[in-house]
Design a protein around this motif. Structure first.
Motif, PDB file in Angstrom:
ATOM      1  N   GLY A   7     -21.439   1.346 -24.056  1.00 39.05           N
ATOM      2  CA  GLY A   7     -22.787   1.119 -24.552  1.00 39.05           C
ATOM      3  C   GLY A   7     -23.308   2.321 -25.308  1.00 39.05           C
ATOM      4  N   ASN A   8     -24.475   2.171 -25.907  1.00 37.75           N
ATOM      5  CA  ASN A   8     -25.140   3.273 -26.602  1.00 37.75           C
ATOM      6  C   ASN A   8     -25.591   4.331 -25.600  1.00 37.75           C
ATOM      7  OD1 ASN A   8     -26.894   1.366 -29.230  1.00 37.75           O
ATOM      8  ND2 ASN A   8     -24.732   1.587 -28.777  1.00 37.75           N
ATOM      9  N   PRO A   9     -25.899   5.547 -26.061  1.00 34.55           N
ATOM     10  CA  PRO A   9     -26.520   6.529 -25.166  1.00 34.55           C
ATOM     11  C   PRO A   9     -27.885   6.033 -24.683  1.00 34.55           C
ATOM     12  CG  PRO A   9     -25.667   7.588 -27.165  1.00 34.55           C
ATOM     13  CD  PRO A   9     -25.582   6.106 -27.395  1.00 34.55           C
ATOM     14  N   ASN A  10     -28.261   6.460 -23.509  1.00 36.44           N
ATOM     15  CA  ASN A  10     -29.593   6.192 -22.938  1.00 36.44           C
ATOM     16  C   ASN A  10     -29.858   4.714 -22.663  1.00 36.44           C
ATOM     17  OD1 ASN A  10     -30.421   8.976 -23.134  1.00 36.44           O
ATOM     18  ND2 ASN A  10     -30.740   8.647 -25.329  1.00 36.44           N
ATOM     19  N   VAL A  11     -28.822   3.955 -22.304  1.00 41.97           N
ATOM     20  CA  VAL A  11     -29.031   2.552 -21.945  1.00 41.97           C
ATOM     21  C   VAL A  11     -28.925   2.339 -20.436  1.00 41.97           C
ATOM     22  CG1 VAL A  11     -28.234   1.686 -24.168  1.00 41.97           C
ATOM     23  CG2 VAL A  11     -26.588   1.959 -22.292  1.00 41.97           C
ATOM     24  N   GLY A  12     -28.703   3.413 -19.678  1.00 35.38           N
ATOM     25  CA  GLY A  12     -28.573   3.296 -18.226  1.00 35.38           C
ATOM     26  C   GLY A  12     -27.157   3.028 -17.766  1.00 35.38           C
ATOM     27  N   LYS A  13     -26.192   3.246 -18.641  1.00 32.99           N
ATOM     28  CA  LYS A  13     -24.798   2.954 -18.323  1.00 32.99           C
ATOM     29  C   LYS A  13     -24.291   3.812 -17.168  1.00 32.99           C
ATOM     30  CE  LYS A  13     -22.126   4.303 -21.550  1.00 32.99           C
ATOM     31  NZ  LYS A  13     -21.589   5.521 -20.886  1.00 32.99           N
TER      32      LYS A  13
END
Length: 615
Positions: A7-13
């Motif tokens: 996922g993208n950065p800062n998505v809570g992954k």
């Protein structure tokens, strides 16, 4: 079964990864790269499942090490399922990466995270329609609340699909794809990458290079720009089809204050100063307790045990190393990572980077570099670990140089214990001022000579939220354990080696050999060279060793004020401690670590020689 969280950065992954795997994770270096991966193993209905937290990326066609790594895993089919984590509050922007994965035919499940904040903002997503459009299962989660996290693994095991969503590319791109599929036998996804200059198949790449000039001439833009534009349009259409919006609840936007020069910069300075003060206070308090316990229960018993001299030297050196790592570095590392995790989880970290970006650009860096540089005042080791957040090798190299020059708390012991105590408070502050000027000069020079391009910084501001202590402690422990595993063993080995060198008289030989240089060029007594060497083991040991070799705590009885000031200045700029060198070698490679060590060695000795010449 292997599941890759993407996922993208800062998505809570990473938060989802932590909740799935707990703290029993491994941090390993991906072969052939400098990128670290967090992996964990879980058991679900007697099925062993490996979960890997892949680096946060925005697309599979980037040129960074993280993008290249993730792209290679997708092309090679390394993972059975990709759990694609999307930010429900910014779905359209996140869809770009998902559409690329679908083009590669990867088995995916889609996780719409941060759904609680999306709902508060009046955003509603029709997950059933979304699932029908992409041909893969979709689930909503709120990782910060633990909502629906338990449904991710069953969904990935039994319902993952090779979804499909036809992106409508320009007719010239579609014609080029068909030609490459026919001429080189490539897949659609491989053809798209080849048109953007990415790939290892020489036949495919040669064929693509014959087609690309026609596309550029026709559209007056690169193939990459054309493909990206078409894909963004597809993401917009898909988002519009599944999202409806209600009127959000009216709330005051704190970014009006946090991202403007005023009062944003005063707020930033207050927060960073408070963090630094807490690191100093808590770290120093813990350090004093741990060091006293080590002295009482380990160091003193070893000294009084009447051991064989060689055995005593080995055990004493080992004990000193453990005391240095656990008693000196660990308290600051521990405090640092708890504070930095709090700032990261709150979302304020990106606001700090945003405010600092304009100033840091003068040093060839981005705003993200301000955090490790400032907190390097606590300990250089975690600060060096923090440079991995910087985007390019060029930025990490410049930041590594500058951080190693920042006076850490151990150097503060030298400045306070020698200069402030024997010379004066103003003299102590002058060392900080002098080092600060050297950092500025070094940064400006490095920004001009370090190879590589200085890219613009694109920051996504995640929403501000209240940090959750459980997640903060778990994330802190992962990083603290990394410090203990990496820095501590090398520190222990190095301490024993230095102890043996002293036992066999090699240190005395060195001291006698370098005494003429120390006395004539630096104006220091010969025994100061040994103190500087022990300062490589841990910086404050330079102070302690100087007192031992001088034979008295009244240093003014054996050295002048100028000599004490010179020694403190050289120690502050001298070669980093062995723990910092170890982390430098791991993060940047041994060549860069050696270059930085040589540079600081020359810088420290030159500063001492210049001071002696002027005085």
């Amino acid at each position: 079964m292997k599941i890759g969280l993407i996922g993208n950065p800062n998505v809570g992954k990473s938060l989802i990864f932590t909740q799935l795997t707990g703290i029993g994770v491994e941090i390993s270096n991906y072969p052939g790269t400098t990128v670290d991966l967090c992996s964990g193993t879980i058991c679900h209905d007697r099925q062993v499942i490996d979960v890997v937290d892949l680096p946060g990326i925005y697309s599979l066609d980037g040129t960074g090490s993280e993008e290249e790594l993730v792209r290679e895993t997708v092309i090679s089919g390394e993972y059975d399922v990709y759990a694609v984590v999307l930010d429900a509050t910014h779905l359209e922007r996140n869809l770009y990466l998902l559409l690329q994965l679908l083009e590669f035919g990867a088995s995916v499940v889609v996780i719409l995270n941060i759904i609680d904040e999306a709902e508060r903002a009046g955003v509603k997503i029709d997950t059933d329609r979304f699932s029908q459009f992409i041909g893969a299962p979709v689930i909503t989660t709120a990782a910060s609340l633990g909502r629906n996290i338990d449904q991710i693994i069953p969904l990935a095991r039994f319902h993952a699909r090779k979804g499909e969503y036809a992106v409508q590319y320009d007719r010239h791109i579609e014609a080029a794809i068909r030609s490459l599929e026919r001429l080189a036998g490539s897949t659609r996804a491989e053809a798209l990458l080849a048109l953007q200059g990415i790939g290892n198949d020489p036949v495919l790449m040669d064929a693509a290079q014959t087609i690309v000039p026609e596309i550029v001439e026709e559209h007056r833009m690169t193939a990459h720009q054309l493909i990206a534009g078409n894909r963004h349009h597809a993401a917009t259409r898909l988002a519009d089809a599944v999202i409806t919006r209600d009127d959000p609840r009216m709330v005051t936007d704190p970014d009006r204050y946090l991202t403007n020069a005023f009062p944003g910069i005063p707020i930033m300075v207050t927060i960073l100063s408070s963090m630094l003060l807490i690191v100093f206070m808590v770290g120093s308090y813990l350090e004093e307790i741990i060091v006293e316990l080590f002295d009482l229960f380990i160091i003193i018993p070893i000294q009084n045990a009447g051991l064989n001299p060689l055995l005593y030297e080995v055990l004493f050196s080992l004990a000193i190393a453990i005391q240095a790592g656990i008693g000196i570095a660990f308290p600051f590392v521990f405090t640092f990572y708890i504070l930095i995790s709090l700032v990261e989880d709150s979302g304020y970290m990106t606001r700090i980077a945003f405010l600092a970006d304009r100033v840091m650009h003068r040093f060839g860096l981005h705003g993200q570099a301000i955090i490790p540089m400032v907190l390097g005042l606590g300990c250089n080791v975690p600060a060096i670990m923090g440079i991995r957040q910087l985007g390019t090798r060029r930025e990490r190299t410049i930041a590594a140089f500058l951080i190693t020059m920042v006076p850490c708390s151990a150097r503060t012991v030298i400045i306070a214990g020698i200069v402030a105590a024997y010379v004066g408070i103003l003299a102590a502050f002058s060392i900080y001022f002098f080092v600060f000027i050297l950092i500025i000069i070094t940064g400006v020079i490095l920004s001009r000579v370090t190879p590589g391009n200085q890219l613009g910084m694109v920051l996504e501001l995640p929403p501000l939220r209240v940090p959750r202590m459980r997640q903060v402690m778990i994330r802190s422990w992962i990083h603290i354990r990394e410090f203990l595993v990496i820095a501590m063993p090398l520190l222990m080995v190095s301490s024993v080696i230095l102890g043996l060198l002293g036992f066999y008289g090699i240190t005395d030989l060195f001291q006698n050999a370098i005494a003429p240089f120390m006395e004539s060029i630096l104006g220091l007594p010969g025994f100061a060279s040994t103190a500087l060497i022990f300062g490589i083991l841990r910086k404050e040991m330079a102070f302690e060793t100087l007192i031992v070799l001088a034979g008295t705590a009244d240093l003014l009885s054996v050295m002048t004020k100028l000599q004490l000031y010179t020694f403190a200045l050289i120690s502050t700029l001298f070669v980093p401690c062995i723990s910092t060198i170890a982390v430098l070698s791991r993060e940047m490679g041994w060549k860069t670590a050696l270059l930085i060590s040589v540079y600081t060695l020359i810088l420290g000795l030159s500063a001492g020689a210049l001071l002696q010449l002027l005085m």
